[in-house]
Enzyme design. Structure first.
Site, PDB file in Angstrom:
ATOM      1  N   HIS A 157      36.568  38.102  32.514  1.00  0.00           N
ATOM      2  CA  HIS A 157      36.711  37.180  31.372  1.00  0.00           C
ATOM      3  C   HIS A 157      37.323  35.842  31.773  1.00  0.00           C
ATOM      4  O   HIS A 157      37.365  34.930  30.960  1.00  0.00           O
ATOM      5  CB  HIS A 157      37.567  37.849  30.281  1.00  0.00           C
ATOM      6  CG  HIS A 157      36.857  38.993  29.627  1.00  0.00           C
ATOM      7  ND1 HIS A 157      36.274  38.889  28.387  1.00  0.00           N
ATOM      8  CD2 HIS A 157      36.592  40.247  30.069  1.00  0.00           C
ATOM      9  CE1 HIS A 157      35.699  40.046  28.080  1.00  0.00           C
ATOM     10  NE2 HIS A 157      35.876  40.891  29.082  1.00  0.00           N
ATOM     11  N   ASP A 351      39.582  27.447  32.001  1.00  0.00           N
ATOM     12  CA  ASP A 351      39.549  28.564  31.059  1.00  0.00           C
ATOM     13  C   ASP A 351      38.274  29.361  31.283  1.00  0.00           C
ATOM     14  O   ASP A 351      37.218  28.757  31.519  1.00  0.00           O
ATOM     15  CB  ASP A 351      39.552  28.013  29.619  1.00  0.00           C
ATOM     16  CG  ASP A 351      40.315  28.910  28.653  1.00  0.00           C
ATOM     17  OD1 ASP A 351      40.471  30.100  28.967  1.00  0.00           O
ATOM     18  OD2 ASP A 351      40.745  28.413  27.606  1.00  0.00           O
TER      19      ASP A 351
HETATM   20  O1  F6P Z   1      41.865  35.628  28.888  1.00  0.00           O
HETATM   21  C1  F6P Z   1      41.934  36.901  29.417  1.00  0.00           C
HETATM   22  C2  F6P Z   1      42.695  37.843  28.523  1.00  0.00           C
HETATM   23  O2  F6P Z   1      42.609  39.151  29.027  1.00  0.00           O
HETATM   24  C3  F6P Z   1      42.192  37.789  27.073  1.00  0.00           C
HETATM   25  O3  F6P Z   1      41.078  38.575  26.854  1.00  0.00           O
HETATM   26  C4  F6P Z   1      43.384  38.199  26.298  1.00  0.00           C
HETATM   27  O4  F6P Z   1      43.376  37.698  25.003  1.00  0.00           O
HETATM   28  C5  F6P Z   1      44.530  37.652  27.106  1.00  0.00           C
HETATM   29  O5  F6P Z   1      44.075  37.509  28.438  1.00  0.00           O
HETATM   30  C6  F6P Z   1      45.707  38.582  26.930  1.00  0.00           C
HETATM   31  O6  F6P Z   1      46.662  38.528  27.889  1.00  0.00           O
HETATM   32  P1  F6P Z   1      47.831  39.611  27.957  1.00  0.00           P
HETATM   33  O7  F6P Z   1      47.218  40.966  27.840  1.00  0.00           O
HETATM   34  O8  F6P Z   1      48.455  39.366  29.288  1.00  0.00           O
HETATM   35  O9  F6P Z   1      48.737  39.326  26.815  1.00  0.00           O
END
Ligand code: F6P
Length: 445
Positions: A157, A351
C-alpha cells in the site's frame, strides 16, 4: 470458489467491521463481504503472555475476523522499530530517518513467523491468500515453507523506492526472497512497479509485479458526504466560518505527508496574497500516529511550533488563520467537511496512494465543486491530472496553486471535477480488488 484469506498487520477493530474506517480497510471492505472470507491479523492489543494466548475469532456477515495479541517486545521491535522505523522511512524515500539494528530486523522475521504459525492451522486447501503491506514482506515465503499450496498474493500500500535507495537496507535480498514467495505482487503505481522489478532483477529473483492502484467506494462516500454536510456537526463548523473560504487537509501526523511544507505554502499565500488575510481558513485535521517512534514525536513538536508561529504572525483577535487538531474526527464528519470545503489541500512528500484525494473529489457538490490541490508525489497523482498539481517543497508554487484554486470560475472547476470524478468512479475499491484477485487466481501457485 475457495475462501479469501486477507492478512494484514491491523484488522478492522470490532466497531469498524460493519463500517470501514479508512486506508486499507476501505479498499478491502467489499472484497471480503462478497465471498466467504477470513481476515487475519493483530488485534491491536499487547500482553506479556501473548504467545500462549489463543487466536480470537468473530464472525460478522461473510467474514471471520481472527486476531491475536502481540507481546510488548513484538510491538516495539517488529511494529515500531523495524516496520515503522526502518521500512516506512525507506519506502517513503526518507533514508536519513532509518534506525536499523540487527536485533529489530530479527524480531521482524520472528513476528512474521508468528503470523505464519498462527495462520496455518486456520487454512483450508483451496483458500486464496492475500497479504497486505510492508509489515509482512516475508510472510508469503514463510507460508510456502509451512506447506501452504493455495495461491498467495501480496499488495504493497506504500511506495517502493528505486534500487539505488532500497539497497541501503541491510539484508534487502532476504526481504525480497521472502516477498518472491508470493505468486503475484501488486503495487500502487507504475513507478513503484518499475522500482520493485528493478530490485528483484538486481538479485536475479523472479517475481510477478503489477501496478493496480487502489480506489474508494465513491457512491457510498458521496452519499455519506451529502448527509453529513446537512448534519448538525458540519453545520456548526460552517457557521463558525462566517463566510470565510475553507481549505482542508486531513492526514495522519506523519512526516511523509509534507505537513510543515504545507503550512509554509499556506503562510506564503498569506504573505504574497494579503487579500486573503481574514478571508480564508485552513483546517488541518491531523490525528497523532506512531508516537512511539522518535521521528513522529519530533515532527509533532515542529508542527505545533509552526502552526503557532503562523497563527501568531498573521492572526487577528477575530481570525485564526490555521485551525489544527491532532485528534481523530469521525469519517462521517470528514465526508461532510470535504463537501463544504473550497479547496482540498493534499500535499504529501511521498504517499502510496492517498485516498483522501479521491474522497475529497467524491464528496463534492457537482454544481459548485471544490478544487483539489495535490502533490505530484502522491500515488494518486498519475490518475488525477486535472487536479492542480504542486511540488510541496516550492512554497511559492503552493501559494500560487491555492490562489488559482480560490479564484477558479465555476465552469473550470466543474470541468476538472467531472474528469476527476469520472476516474474515481471508474477505478473503485471494488474494481481494484477484483482486478488483483482475478489475476492472482488466474496465476499458477
Ligand atoms: O498507509 C499504510 C497504512 O497501513 C494504512 O493502510 C493505514 O491506514 C496506516 O498505514 C495505519 O498505520 P498504523 O497501523 O501504523 O497506525
Amino acid at each position: 470458489m475457495g475462501r479469501l484469506i486477507v492478512v494484514s498487520n491491523r484488522t478492522p477493530a470490532p466497531g469498524e467491521r460493519t463500517q470501514p474506517a479508512g486506508g486499507l480497510t476501505v479498499g478491502l471492505y467489499d472484497a471480503v463481504q462478497t465471498r466467504d472470507s477470513l481476515w487475519f491479523g493483530w488485534s491491536g492489543e499487547q500482553r506479556e503472555d501473548a504467545l500462549e494466548h489463543p487466536v480470537t475469532e468473530e464472525r460478522v456477515g461473510n467474514v471471520t475476523y481472527a486476531t491475536f495479541d502481540m507481546t510488548p517486545r513484538q510491538y516495539d521491535r517488529f511494529y515500531l522499530n523495524f516496520s515503522n522505523g526502518v521500512l516506512w522511512p525507506l519506502c517513503h524515500y526518507r533514508t536519513q530517518l532509518m534506525r536499523y539494528t540487527r536485533e529489530d530486523c530479527e524480531a521482524y522475521y520472528e513476528a512474521n513467523a508468528v503470523f505464519a504459525d498462527r495462520l496455518v492451522p486456520l487454512l483450508k486447501e483451496d483458500d486464496t491468500m492475500w497479504i497486505h503491506d510492508y509489515h509482512l514482506f516475508p510472510l508469503g515465503r514463510m507460508l510456502r515453507d509451512r506447506g501452504v499450496t493455495g495461491r498467495i498474493g501480496f499488495f504493497l500500500h506504500i511506495p517502493f523506492p528505486p534500487w539505488s535507495m532500497a539497497r541501503l537496507l541491510p539484508q534487502l535480498r532476504r526481504l525480497l526472497e521472502g516477498l518472491a514467495g508470493c505468486d503475484r505482487i501488486g503495487v500502487q503505481t507504475p513507478e513503484d512497479a518499475q522500482n520493485l522489478r528493478g530490485c528483484f532483477a538486481a538479485y536475479g529473483l523472479e517475481a510477478d509485479v503489477e501496478a493496480v492502484p487502489i480506489g474508494i467506494d465513491p457512491i457510498r462516500f458521496r452519499q455519506q458526504a451529502i448527509e453529513s454536510a446537512a448534519g448538525e456537526e458540519v453545520e456548526q463548523i460552517v457557521d463558525s466560518l462566517v463566510g470565510k473560504r475553507l481549505i482542508i487537509g486531513v492526514d495522519r501526523l506523519d512526516y511523509s505527508k509534507g505537513l510543515p511544507e504545507r503550512m509554509r505554502g499556506y503562510e506564503m499565500l498569506l504573505k504574497n496574497y494579503p487579500e486573503y488575510r481574514g478571508k480564508v481558513t485552513f483546517l488541518q485535521i491531523t490525528p497523532v500516529s506512531r508516537t512511539g517512534v522518535e521521528s513522529y514525536r519530533l515532527l509533532k513538536e515542529e508542527l505545533d511550533g509552526l502552526v503557532g508561529t503562523i497563527n501568531g504572525a498573521y492572526g487577528t483577535p477575530d481570525w485564526v488563520p490555521i485551525r489544527y487538531t491532532t485528534w481523530p474526527i469521525s469519517r462521517n464528519v470528514l465526508a461532510g467537511l470535504y463537501r463544504v470545503s473550497d479547496v482540498g489541500y493534499i500535499t504529501p512528500l511521498r504517499d502510496g496512494m492517498n485516498l483522501v484525494a479521491k474522497e475529497f473529489v467524491a464528496a463534492q457538490d457537482s454544481k459548485d465543486p471544490g478544487v483539489l490541490v495535490l502533490s505530484r508525489f502522491a500515488g494518486a497523482a498519475p490518475e488525477m491530472p486535472e487536479a492542480l498539481q504542486v511540488n510541496p517543497l516550492d512554497a511559492e508554487g503552493m501559494a500560487d496553486a491555492l490562489h488559482a484554486a480560490l479564484t477558479m470560475d465555476v465552469e473550470t472547476r466543474h470541468e476538472a471535477w467531472s474528469a476527476l470524478y469520472g476516474e474515481v468512479s471508474r477505478n473503485t475499491a471494488g474494481s481494484w480488488a477484483k482486478q488483483f484477485l482475478d489475476s492472482l487466481e488466474a496465476s499458477r501457485p
